[in-house]
Design a protein around this motif. Structure first.
Motif, mmCIF file in Angstrom:
data_model
loop_
_atom_site.group_PDB
_atom_site.id
_atom_site.type_symbol
_atom_site.label_atom_id
_atom_site.label_comp_id
_atom_site.label_asym_id
_atom_site.label_seq_id
_atom_site.Cartn_x
_atom_site.Cartn_y
_atom_site.Cartn_z
ATOM 1 N N ASN A 26 0.815 -1.221 0.000
ATOM 2 C CA ASN A 26 0.000 0.000 0.000
ATOM 3 C C ASN A 26 0.848 1.269 0.000
ATOM 4 O O ASN A 26 0.343 2.347 -0.300
ATOM 5 N N ALA A 27 2.151 1.152 0.339
ATOM 6 C CA ALA A 27 3.022 2.328 0.343
ATOM 7 C C ALA A 27 3.552 2.652 -1.051
ATOM 8 O O ALA A 27 4.220 3.657 -1.242
ATOM 9 N N LEU A 28 3.237 1.824 -2.036
ATOM 10 C CA LEU A 28 3.727 2.013 -3.396
ATOM 11 C C LEU A 28 2.697 2.744 -4.247
ATOM 12 O O LEU A 28 1.499 2.553 -4.073
ATOM 13 N N CYS A 29 3.182 3.563 -5.165
ATOM 14 C CA CYS A 29 2.311 4.299 -6.086
ATOM 15 C C CYS A 29 2.851 4.159 -7.504
ATOM 16 O O CYS A 29 4.053 4.182 -7.722
ATOM 17 N N ALA A 30 1.943 4.024 -8.448
ATOM 18 C CA ALA A 30 2.328 3.972 -9.859
ATOM 19 C C ALA A 30 2.559 5.387 -10.360
ATOM 20 O O ALA A 30 1.828 6.310 -10.008
ATOM 21 N N GLU A 31 3.575 5.541 -11.188
ATOM 22 C CA GLU A 31 3.918 6.845 -11.741
ATOM 23 C C GLU A 31 3.720 6.846 -13.246
ATOM 24 O O GLU A 31 3.565 5.802 -13.871
ATOM 25 N N LYS A 32 3.758 8.032 -13.825
ATOM 26 C CA LYS A 32 3.627 8.155 -15.279
ATOM 27 C C LYS A 32 4.767 7.413 -15.957
ATOM 28 O O LYS A 32 5.911 7.487 -15.515
ATOM 29 N N ASN A 33 4.431 6.727 -17.026
ATOM 30 C CA ASN A 33 5.447 6.053 -17.814
ATOM 31 C C ASN A 33 5.944 7.035 -18.867
ATOM 32 O O ASN A 33 5.269 7.290 -19.866
ATOM 33 N N TYR A 83 -1.935 9.762 -29.935
ATOM 34 C CA TYR A 83 -1.276 10.343 -28.767
ATOM 35 C C TYR A 83 -2.216 10.421 -27.565
ATOM 36 O O TYR A 83 -1.845 10.048 -26.459
ATOM 37 N N THR A 84 -3.432 10.894 -27.788
ATOM 38 C CA THR A 84 -4.367 10.997 -26.667
ATOM 39 C C THR A 84 -4.756 9.619 -26.139
ATOM 40 O O THR A 84 -4.986 9.457 -24.942
ATOM 41 N N ARG A 85 -4.816 8.608 -27.016
ATOM 42 C CA ARG A 85 -5.144 7.249 -26.574
ATOM 43 C C ARG A 85 -4.035 6.664 -25.706
ATOM 44 O O ARG A 85 -4.298 6.026 -24.692
ATOM 45 N N VAL A 86 -2.791 6.886 -26.092
ATOM 46 C CA VAL A 86 -1.657 6.409 -25.298
ATOM 47 C C VAL A 86 -1.655 7.085 -23.928
ATOM 48 O O VAL A 86 -1.469 6.443 -22.894
ATOM 49 N N LYS A 87 -1.893 8.374 -23.918
ATOM 50 C CA LYS A 87 -1.925 9.138 -22.664
ATOM 51 C C LYS A 87 -3.079 8.669 -21.767
ATOM 52 O O LYS A 87 -2.913 8.495 -20.556
ATOM 53 N N HIS A 88 -4.228 8.434 -22.358
ATOM 54 C CA HIS A 88 -5.403 7.989 -21.606
ATOM 55 C C HIS A 88 -5.193 6.592 -21.021
ATOM 56 O O HIS A 88 -5.528 6.340 -19.855
ATOM 57 N N ASN A 89 -4.620 5.672 -21.802
ATOM 58 C CA ASN A 89 -4.375 4.313 -21.306
ATOM 59 C C ASN A 89 -3.375 4.306 -20.161
ATOM 60 O O ASN A 89 -3.528 3.539 -19.206
ATOM 61 N N ARG A 141 -2.917 6.729 -18.003
ATOM 62 C CA ARG A 141 -3.625 7.248 -16.828
ATOM 63 C C ARG A 141 -4.551 6.191 -16.221
ATOM 64 O O ARG A 141 -4.656 6.056 -15.009
ATOM 65 N N LEU A 142 -5.238 5.418 -17.070
ATOM 66 C CA LEU A 142 -6.116 4.360 -16.564
ATOM 67 C C LEU A 142 -5.331 3.283 -15.821
ATOM 68 O O LEU A 142 -5.775 2.789 -14.775
ATOM 69 N N PHE A 180 -3.833 0.857 -10.576
ATOM 70 C CA PHE A 180 -2.863 0.406 -9.578
ATOM 71 C C PHE A 180 -3.017 1.184 -8.273
ATOM 72 O O PHE A 180 -2.967 0.604 -7.189
ATOM 73 N N ASN A 181 -3.200 2.479 -8.349
ATOM 74 C CA ASN A 181 -3.202 3.322 -7.153
ATOM 75 C C ASN A 181 -4.499 3.256 -6.358
ATOM 76 O O ASN A 181 -4.507 3.540 -5.167
ATOM 77 N N TRP A 182 -5.593 2.903 -6.992
ATOM 78 C CA TRP A 182 -6.872 2.976 -6.286
ATOM 79 C C TRP A 182 -7.092 1.864 -5.271
ATOM 80 O O TRP A 182 -7.349 2.154 -4.107
#
Length: 129
Positions: A50-57, A106-112, A114-115, A120-122
């Protein structure tokens, strides 16, 4: 996916790469507590999942941005004869439609990305055993 946490001693960032899509799969693969070594202070400490968070790739974002930057002129170059030689309203609409393809990629890659980070974080693991 890049997952990170902060060192308990020196507060520097500890990050690692995992194929797990959420905390539950990470806990099933590597256990509920992970031993991570800080690169700054060289201390190895156990961290709860629970102390781990996913970051932007950043690599995916870079690939999506390069597709946008390179794809737009390439599509314009290869479709120039077809689109700009025709004098009609439909030619203008098709130019806009074709040039929108790299934007959509580009927007699809960015959206995926974020999802995946939100997935992972939720969910948190139940700490009551």
């Amino acid at each position: 996916m890049i997952v990170e946490t902060k060192c308990q001693l020196c507060k520097s960032r500890i990050s690692f790469w995992t194929l797990s899509e959420d905390r539950i799969k990470l806990a099933m693969d590597k256990g509920e507590f992970l031993e991570l070594t800080c690169k700054s202070c060289q201390m190895t400490v156990k961290y709860h999942v629970n102390a781990l968070c996913a970051e932007k790739n950043k690599y995916k974002m870079l690939i999506g941005f390069l597709l946008f930057i390179i794809g737009t002129p390439l599509l314009g170059y290869y479709t120039y004869d077809y689109l700009f030689r025709i004098n009609s309203v439909y030619a203008t609409e098709s130019v806009v439609g074709i040039l929108a393809i790299p934007v959509a990629v580009y927007t699809r890659v960015k959206h995926n990305d974020r999802l995946k980070r939100n997935a992972f974080n939720w969910p948190k693991l139940n700490e009551y055993n």
